[in-house]
Enzyme design. Structure first.
Site, PDB file in Angstrom:
ATOM      1  N   ASP A   1       0.825  -1.180   0.162  1.00  0.00           N
ATOM      2  CA  ASP A   1      -0.021   0.124   0.113  1.00  0.00           C
ATOM      3  C   ASP A   1       0.913   1.341  -0.070  1.00  0.00           C
ATOM      4  OD1 ASP A   1      -2.641   1.361   0.319  1.00  0.00           O
ATOM      5  OD2 ASP A   1      -1.585   1.997   2.272  1.00  0.00           O
TER       6      ASP A   1
ATOM      7  N   GLU B   1       0.972  -0.536  -4.961  1.00  0.00           N
ATOM      8  CA  GLU B   1       0.138   0.442  -5.377  1.00  0.00           C
ATOM      9  C   GLU B   1       0.908   1.862  -5.564  1.00  0.00           C
ATOM     10  OE1 GLU B   1      -3.564   3.156  -3.633  1.00  0.00           O
ATOM     11  OE2 GLU B   1      -1.732   2.501  -2.292  1.00  0.00           O
TER      12      GLU B   1
END
Length: 697
Positions: A366, A419
């Site tokens: 993330d 990401e």
């Protein structure tokens, strides 16, 4: 006091050795027993006591472990730090070890000692590692505990264990002594998962939030456990054809509305949904159904909860002390100090822990963009340049490279997925070529451009044609995954369905067209839960998905098209064999802005598998539309998004189409087709079967 008997005879009335009690300490000592040195004679029972202190000197660390830890190269710290049930001097108890180099005093407190801060102090190691450790007798699995830390600046703290394998259910915050023992039954998957996980294989991911995928009808406010989830989720994903499931963070987090992205228990599966073994059962069942498991992993930041990592021993231990590097302005959280060896070892150990103990097949990392840049979401004067005057976070870049090298060296049959939304070069390129080393990267630009284009009224799409074709300019610069993620269906953005313009029929047709475009565009795929059946409401993490809408044929049609696209994706090598290669895609006609029609080829290793994809971005159907093809023969429509089973109008090409020697789109052969409104159609050349084989068959 515990006494251990050694009985070498059968006479229950044999005399027993007397043992005097030692003077009790602040807490009653624990007695262990072992065999007397002098062999017992027949018909005798020998009882010998060894009195154990409240905390005994004990260690699982070798000198080599400490050297690796200090240098940031110990990637299995979960085998050493934390709480571990062991046997010492014949007594079962728990070994505790915690890193707190700036502590003046550390003790274990819990229910077992009445949360007494002076009862069970740990011993600091003599090697300068900053590790406090000790063995506490008669403490076993299920005991709750924390560390009481008196820092060198005089501050008193109560902290949960950073390496705890289990935590209390929020809002309670204590750690729980636990283990991750499990007798796995997914050997077939583990032995063959390299073939499922490769970047040249179909890779279709179902992203989901465990707490809101489904709830019990009888108790809608209660979560399903991991075990209960297995019974419902596994057959559903198998039916839908997804190859992988991605769980939004299931590590322990105190604040449920953070969706798991504000983690305090990095090594603990959230107790909201059950035990570690129940999560393992869920993963095992997914593996037995040949479904891979990806976990969201958050090495970018952590919350400032008093019981968590923030100022763990009274100093900025895990986070960077400089707020320009250590505080995240967007999430009001704290950023790891990637330049500190012990912190790097903590994070990489955590990544390997989930791959090791939980048999996870991949990690989606993330907020990589926020890690890469020192000025991320900061104004002028709120950040400090690196030693070369640039805005790159050199320590974080070094960490990410080391993380990927560690993952792929220990678990080469897994994947790491970034990401990352910037133009940073080489995110999914090997470290030895200068890249960050990720296996794949989310194609955020494609996601935003696609949604923006499809949100535009079809009448005006001709003026935005470059928005839908632009992605192919950079599609092969990285190993891209195409995501329609949870971030696109929250905070007033509306559901995927309600982003589409037009009346109800057009909204559903647009969504079917968008998904077909996604599955035929180069790259792997990711779809967030609820989008696969066209949920009309925005995602609400406080409740179950709107499964009841599947009683309506329009929503059932979206579910059917996703199922069909997943199986088409897996069945057609042209859609995955060269997903990250220029040779896997070729424009037939990418410039027809006036009609808002896109035509392209997808290619695999075998020319016979070539596909012709035609997308009509307007509600205007087309008949006798000519399309150039590479080779002469009969072409068969193998997919049509306007099929009636998908709640379409049913405009299709039911019969094989023989090519004509009419030069079109720069090709010597061409076919004439019908193109459905707001629809997609895919053609493949019919295989010629030799007459003898046909007769034999």
């Amino acid at each position: 006091m515990a006494k251990k008997k050694i009985d070498t005879g059968n006479d229950a009335s044999a005399p027993k050795a007397e043992v005097k009690k030692a003077k009790p300490a602040a807490k009653k000592p624990v007695a262990a027993s072992k065999t007397a040195k002098k062999p017992a004679t027949p018909k005798e029972v020998a009882v010998v006591e060894i009195l154990l202190k409240n905390v005994e000197v004990y260690s699982r660390f070798t000198d080599f472990d400490i050297a690796l830890f200090k240098s940031g190269k110990h990637f299995k710290l979960y085998e050493k730090l934390g709480s571990h049930v062991v046997e010492f001097q014949g007594v079962i108890g728990t070994y505790f070890a915690v890193w707190a180099p700036n502590a003046h005093y550390v003790a274990v407190v819990g229910n077992f000692n009445g949360w007494n801060r002076s009862s069970d102090p740990l011993f600091v190691r003599w090697d300068g590692s900053g590790i406090w450790e000790g063995f506490i007798p008669n403490v076993g699995n299920g005991e709750t505990y924390k560390y009481f830390i008196n820092s060198t600046n005089g501050e008193d703290l109560e902290k949960a264990d950073p390496f705890a394998l289990r935590w209390e259910v929020a809002p309670h915050t204590a750690s729980i002594v636990a283990d991750t023992f499990y007798e796995w039954k997914d050997g077939d998957w583990m032995a063959s998962r390299y073939g499922h996980n490769g970047i040249n294989r179909p890779y279709s991911v179902y992203e989901m939030h465990v707490g809101s995928w489904a709830r019990s009808v009888e108790s809608p406010d209660e979560f399903l456990t991991y075990s209960q989830l297995a019974d419902k989720l596994v057959p559903y994903i198998k039916e839908m054809g997804f190859t992988h499931v991605e769980f939004m963070p299931i590590m322990e987090h105190p604040y449920y509305p953070s969706w798991g992205y504000q983690i305090t228990g990095f090594f603990a599966a959230s107790s909201r949904y059950g035990t570690p073994q129940e999560l393992m059962y869920l993963i095992e069942k997914l593996h037995q159904a040949e479904i891979g498991v990806i976990l969201d992993w958050v090495p970018s930041h952590f919350p400032g909860d008093a019981h968590g990592l923030y100022k763990f021993d009274g100093s900025h231990l895990y986070e960077h002390a400089d707020p320009r590097k250590g505080f995240h302005p967007d999430w009001k959280s704290y950023i790891f100090n990637y330049g500190r060896n012990e912190v790097r070892a903590f994070l990489i150990s955590n990544a390997l822990f989930w791959l090791d103990r939980y048999h996870v097949d991949g990690l989606r990392v993330d907020a990589v963009a926020s890690m890469l840049y020192l000025d991320y979401s900061r104004n002028h004067g709120e950040w400090e340049a690196n030693i070369y005057g640039g805005n790159e976070n050199l320590e974080a870049i070094s960490f990410l490279k080391e993380f990927n090298e560690a993952v792929y060296s220990h678990f080469p049959d897994t994947q790491t997925i970034a990401e990352e939304s910037t133009s940073f070069t080489g995110v999914s390129r090997p470290v030895y070529t200068g890249g960050l080393g990720f296996g794949m990267k989310w194609m955020m630009g494609w996601m935003h451009d696609s949604i923006k284009y499809f949100s535009t009224d079809p009448l005006y799409r001709r003026y935005h044609h470059n928005q839908i074709t632009f992605s192919l300019i950079y599609a092969f610069t990285e190993n891209f995954m195409l995501p329609f993620s949870h971030d696109e269906v929250v905070y007033g953005k509306g559901s995927m369905l309600r982003k589409m313009p037009g009346d109800e029929w057009q909204q559903f047709a647009n969504l079917r067209l968008l998904y077909t475009y996604m599955f035929t565009h180069p790259g792997t795929k990711l779809l967030f839960m609820g989008a696969e059946f066209g949920q009309g409401n925005e995602w609400n993490f406080q409740q179950s998905l709107d499964w009841h809408v599947l009683q309506y044929p329009n929503h059932q049609g979206i579910k059917e098209i996703i199922k069909t696209l997943n199986h088409l994706y897996k069945d057609e090598p042209a859609l995955y064999e060269k997903a990250f290669e220029v040779g896997g895609f070729e424009w037939v006609d990418g410039g027809n802005a006036n009609d808002s029609i896109l035509i392209y080829n997808r290619k695999g290793h075998d020319e016979a598998n070539e596909l012709v994809v035609v997308l009509n971005m307007t509600p205007m159907p087309h008949h006798n539309f000519r399309v150039g093809v590479h080779t002469k023969g009969k072409w068969v429509e193998i997919f049509n998004s306007d099929a009636k089973k998908f709640w379409g109008s049913g405009l299709d090409n039911p019969n094989p189409l023989s090519s004509e020697t009419v030069n079109w789109h720069g090709r010597e052969e061409s076919i004439t087709i019908s193109i459905p409104p707001l629809g997609a159609t895919i053609f493949k050349k019919e295989k010629v079967v030799p007459a003898k084989y046909e007769l034999k068959r």
